[in-house]
Design a protein around this motif. Structure first.
Motif, PDB file in Angstrom:
ATOM      1  N   ILE B  94      25.801 -41.362   8.600  1.00  0.00           N
ATOM      2  CA  ILE B  94      25.080 -40.317   9.348  1.00  0.00           C
ATOM      3  C   ILE B  94      25.036 -39.027   8.544  1.00  0.00           C
ATOM      4  O   ILE B  94      23.977 -38.412   8.382  1.00  0.00           O
ATOM      5  CB  ILE B  94      25.760 -40.050  10.719  1.00  0.00           C
ATOM      6  N   MET B  98      21.662 -37.316   7.164  1.00  0.00           N
ATOM      7  CA  MET B  98      21.272 -36.010   7.701  1.00  0.00           C
ATOM      8  C   MET B  98      21.082 -35.001   6.566  1.00  0.00           C
ATOM      9  O   MET B  98      20.075 -34.287   6.503  1.00  0.00           O
ATOM     10  CB  MET B  98      22.351 -35.465   8.655  1.00  0.00           C
ATOM     11  N   THR B 159      14.881 -39.476   9.624  1.00  0.00           N
ATOM     12  CA  THR B 159      15.412 -38.109   9.561  1.00  0.00           C
ATOM     13  C   THR B 159      14.398 -37.187   8.886  1.00  0.00           C
ATOM     14  O   THR B 159      14.061 -36.127   9.413  1.00  0.00           O
ATOM     15  CB  THR B 159      16.716 -38.077   8.751  1.00  0.00           C
ATOM     16  N   LEU B 205      20.019 -35.986  14.956  1.00  0.00           N
ATOM     17  CA  LEU B 205      21.382 -36.510  14.837  1.00  0.00           C
ATOM     18  C   LEU B 205      21.628 -37.592  15.876  1.00  0.00           C
ATOM     19  O   LEU B 205      22.207 -38.645  15.583  1.00  0.00           O
ATOM     20  CB  LEU B 205      22.365 -35.351  15.020  1.00  0.00           C
ATOM     21  N   ASN B 208      19.969 -40.662  14.979  1.00  0.00           N
ATOM     22  CA  ASN B 208      20.640 -41.216  13.811  1.00  0.00           C
ATOM     23  C   ASN B 208      21.873 -42.032  14.144  1.00  0.00           C
ATOM     24  O   ASN B 208      22.201 -42.971  13.429  1.00  0.00           O
ATOM     25  CB  ASN B 208      21.038 -40.085  12.862  1.00  0.00           C
ATOM     26  N   VAL B 262      28.838 -36.632  19.119  1.00  0.00           N
ATOM     27  CA  VAL B 262      27.619 -35.968  18.670  1.00  0.00           C
ATOM     28  C   VAL B 262      27.084 -35.032  19.751  1.00  0.00           C
ATOM     29  O   VAL B 262      26.651 -33.919  19.478  1.00  0.00           O
ATOM     30  CB  VAL B 262      26.556 -37.005  18.267  1.00  0.00           C
TER      31      VAL B 262
END
Lengths: 259, 278
Positions: B94, B98, B159, B205, B208, B262
């Motif tokens: 992740i 990102m 992303t 996020l 993701n 998250v």
């Protein structure tokens, strides 16, 4: 010497599909401390003219002079007030006021002091720590004006700054903005499609034709009631209707497109 | 758009309002209870079906066996080790996608040329099923790192696209102001693009988490020697349905926890970024 000089300026926009001639042979001279309104039909290139004065755009031909010198990029002498306030919701009011100062690398302490003074002076003290979404539309625009004033420009360009507001807030804000600009002794150029707004704010009204635009008429606004009337008083003054009708006729020949 | 409110004084609630609050509370308990009931009914029916030989427990496993298997795998075996491996891979995946995705989106915003040149490649890469790249990752990166390769491959393109779209939206509005002050691109990026993108970044996020997990498990299926994905494939190969089921439950639990983390990070960043000073 005039503070803003626009000499025989033309501007065309180019896209792969077509070429649009926005301005053709525009001329104007603006004296320091003057308040100018520019009216014209929608899409006639009023905002384009402001972008030219600010230095964000370069003319295709002709010259734009600020204090007698040709523009080259955005001039720090010019402040821009836009139709939308564009306050950053991730910053509080004070921190929003410092955006311009920050971009121009001005001394932060001094800018903050000036911002606080201006807030105080124009009835927004106590709001420095608020978030923009806690303010009403009229207050937001006043903050936006102060944000421009913090960088201390000599010239203020106002691009339909009231058009996003309801009628009542519009009248109040016009009153406030007029007072603030006169109080600060700035030169101002207001672009609007609202004829009464143009007359009530300005020392001189310029009328633009539709595209390709040029300036087709100029009206020095003088009232027998005296000098320095507030916008509200001007709307009640004797010659107000006469000005309104003349400008209306000028525009009429050029088909106002309603927006 | 109200006027700034200070602390409102709250009077005692009226009887009608108390009744309303009470009924709201009752409704909430009702929902919770129904949820638990569904879970209990499902597990009960499953257990019953296996006990009474309606279905073959060898093929379907059964809840009571799962508990034993969980204990065996958890305390004597290596279930937690595998969970940790998968969790670590996911978190790293992740973070990498990102950071990399945002950087590439910034590049695309900065240079219209780069954005235009690379556009068709982005479209192809987005459409391509990334799982098909598995063998390539395995050969190039080896069994351990190919998992990361797969994770990043699956989440990176999305992303880039999500962040880039957010940028485009902003470019049309707030940047006008920056331009009027004569801001440089770097100032626009630092003062507007990045802070204004916080909500969009958080949304990205969240997407993701799910995508990277898909990539990690897929990678583990294909090549790895550890992790929950490996455990699931291994359990299937040796016909140990209990092991498969326990691993899946663990995976579900892990993804919920990751998603929760998250969410917490997201709301913290929103609060900090959007209601305080930057």
């Amino acid at each position: 010497m005039s503070i803003i000089g626009v000499r025989d300026v033309s501007l065309s926009y180019f896209t792969p599909k077509q070429e649009t001639e926005a301005l053709r042979g525009v001329n104007m001279e603006i004296e320091p401390g003057e308040f100018i309104s520019i009216v014209g039909p929608s899409g006639c290139g009023k905002s384009t003219l402001l972008s030219l004065i600010s230095g964000m755009l370069k003319p295709t031909s002709g010259r734009v002079l600020i204090d007698g010198r040709e523009t080259d990029g955005v001039s720090p002498k010019v402040g821009y007030m836009l139709q939308r306030d564009h306050l950053f919701e991730w910053r509080d009011v004070l921190s929003n006021l410092l955006v311009g100062a920050e971009i121009r690398h001005m001394d932060r302490e001094r800018a903050a002091r000036r911002a606080r003074e201006l807030l105080e002076r124009y009835g927004l003290s106590g709001f420095a720590g608020h978030n923009p979404d806690q303010l009403s539309g009229g207050m937001r625009q006043r903050v936006a004006l102060i944000r421009t004033l913090v960088t201390d420009p000599d010239i203020l360009l106002l691009d339909e700054p009231f058009s996003a507001l309801d009628y009542q807030s519009r009248l109040t804000l016009a009153e406030d903005v007029f007072r603030i600009i006169k109080d600060q002794g700035k030169t101002a150029v207001l672009v609007t499609h609202d004829i009464s707004e143009a007359i009530s704010m300005a020392d001189r009204v310029l009328v633009m034709s539709k595209r390709p635009s040029s300036i087709i008429a100029a009206y020095p606004i003088r009232f027998e009631e005296g000098e320095g009337l507030s916008p509200w008083k001007k709307r009640e003054a004797g010659k107000y209707n006469e000005y309104f009708n003349s400008i209306w006729k000028d525009l009429d020949g050029h088909a106002i497109v309603s927006r | 758009m109200g006027m700034p409110s200070s602390q409102d004084k709250r009077p005692d609630p009226s009887p009608g309002y108390s009744r309303y609050l009470k009924s709201q509370k009752r409704a909430w308990w009702g929902i919770l209870l129904s949820r638990l009931l569904i879970l209990a009914a499902f597990l009960g029916l499953w257990e019953l079906a296996a006990r009474l030989k309606w279905v073959d427990p060898l093929l379907t496993s059964q809840p009571s066996k799962l508990v034993t298997t969980f204990r065996e795998l958890g305390f004597e075996g290596s279930l937690f080790m595998h969970t940790r491996v998968t969790a670590t891979e996911t978190v790293i995946g992740i973070v990498v996608s990102m950071v990399l995705g945002t950087l590439i989106a910034v590049l695309f915003w900065w240079s219209t040329y780069a954005s235009k040149v690379l556009e068709p490649y982005m479209v192809v890469l987005n459409a391509l099923p990334k799982v098909a790249l598995g063998p390539i990752f395995y050969i190039l990166l080896g069994d351990e790192y190919s998992v990361y390769g797969m994770a990043v491959a699956i989440s990176l393109i999305v992303t880039i696209m999500m962040v880039e779209n957010g940028f485009k939206e902003l470019a049309r509005t707030k940047l006008q102001l920056m331009e009027s002050f004569g801001a440089t691109r770097l100032q626009m990026l630092r003062m507007v693009m990045l802070p204004a993108s916080v909500p969009n970044l958080i949304a990205t996020l969240k997407v993701n988490v799910g995508l990277t997990l898909v990539g990690v498990i897929m990678g583990e299926f294909l090549s790895s020697k550890a992790g929950l994905g490996y455990l699931i494939i291994y359990g299937g190969q040796v016909f140990q349905m209990n092991m498969v089921m326990v691993s899946i439950c663990m995976l579900a639990l892990m993804s919920v926890v990751l998603y929760g983390i998250v969410n917490v990070i997201g709301s913290y960043m929103l609060k900090k970024g959007f209601h305080g000073r930057t």
